[in-house]
Write a protein that holds these residues in place. Structure first.
Motif: not given
Length: 243
Positions: A199, A62, A214, A69-70, A218, A138, A194, A73-74
């Motif tokens: 990306e 990420s 990311l 967060s990775g 956020n 992040h 994404t 959001f991924r």
């Protein structure tokens, strides 16, 4: 009071500037990134990945040190999209359920000066914390949802110390309802991009401008949660007098 707000804002700003970047184990993660990109012989793969944690793998893929967060959001972006949608539906549900009630004749608020000062000071601190969590989520513990909750807390503290009509006027003057919907739409569009593999460059791991898309997700979530909380607070104050 203004002096207290100014001092609190300057103190948090200095803290953000002097806070060290999240650089723990970045060298190991950089090595892992090279291994993933360049590959290693089959006979060494099992040994090479024995000491590599899942969190490090997520951070590498990420481009952010905060593995949470990775994941949000991924790796589990489908879930996050649905969470944002559910929050939007909850706000619409509050509006629908309260629309048949009569507005409250009495609005309950703090009247004594010490309580007002403490509540507004707490609101200032919560708002500043929310901004930091959104911007640096992040890199360290935090993120859009936590930032939105902090901002919603600040709005709630202001609501119990200020005029309802004043808060309603600001909400309408800045078109907060429109911005809330726009933030959701932008979030969904960026999330879809994404998911299909488009990306932004990840940048240098551990820096503020890293993680590709990311940090933007956020911030969008933080805006959505904060403005949604504001809308719910205004509805409950209007129809119930207070939460």
């Amino acid at each position: 009071m203004k002096l207290i707000y100014i001092v609190a804002g300057i103190a948090l700003f200095i803290k953000i500037l002097i806070m060290p970047e999240a650089t723990s184990n970045l060298s190991d993660i950089s090595i892992l990134k090279k291994v993933i990109e360049n590959g290693i012989p089959e006979e060494l793969k099992e040994l090479a990945f024995l000491d590599i944690s899942i969190a490090e793998i997520v951070s590498t893929e990420s481009g952010v040190p905060n593995a949470v967060s990775g994941i949000i959001f991924r790796n589990r972006l489908y879930d996050t999209i649905m969470e944002v949608v559910v929050f939007s539906v909850a706000i619409m549900g509050c509006n629908y359920l309260l629309s048949n009630e009569n507005p409250s004749c009495t609005i309950y608020q703090f009247k004594d000066e010490p309580s007002i000062v403490l509540a507004r000071l707490g609101a200032t601190i919560a708002a500043l914390v929310g901004i930091e969590l959104a911007i640096r989520g992040h890199l360290s513990p935090g993120g859009g949802f936590a930032a939105g909750v902090a901002a919603g807390t600040a709005i709630g503290l202001i609501a119990i110390t200020s005029s309802y009509h004043w808060m309603q006027d600001i909400y309408q003057r800045w078109n907060a309802a429109i911005w809330e919907k726009v933030s959701v739409l932008i979030f969904i569009v960026l999330a879809v991009l994404t998911l299909i593999g488009i990306e932004l460059p990840h940048g240098e791991l551990g820096t503020l401008l890293s993680g590709g898309i990311l940090p933007i997700l956020n911030i969008l979530v933080a805006i959505k949660v904060a403005l949604g909380s504001w809308a719910v607070l205004l509805m409950f104050i209007h129809y119930r007098g207070l939460l």
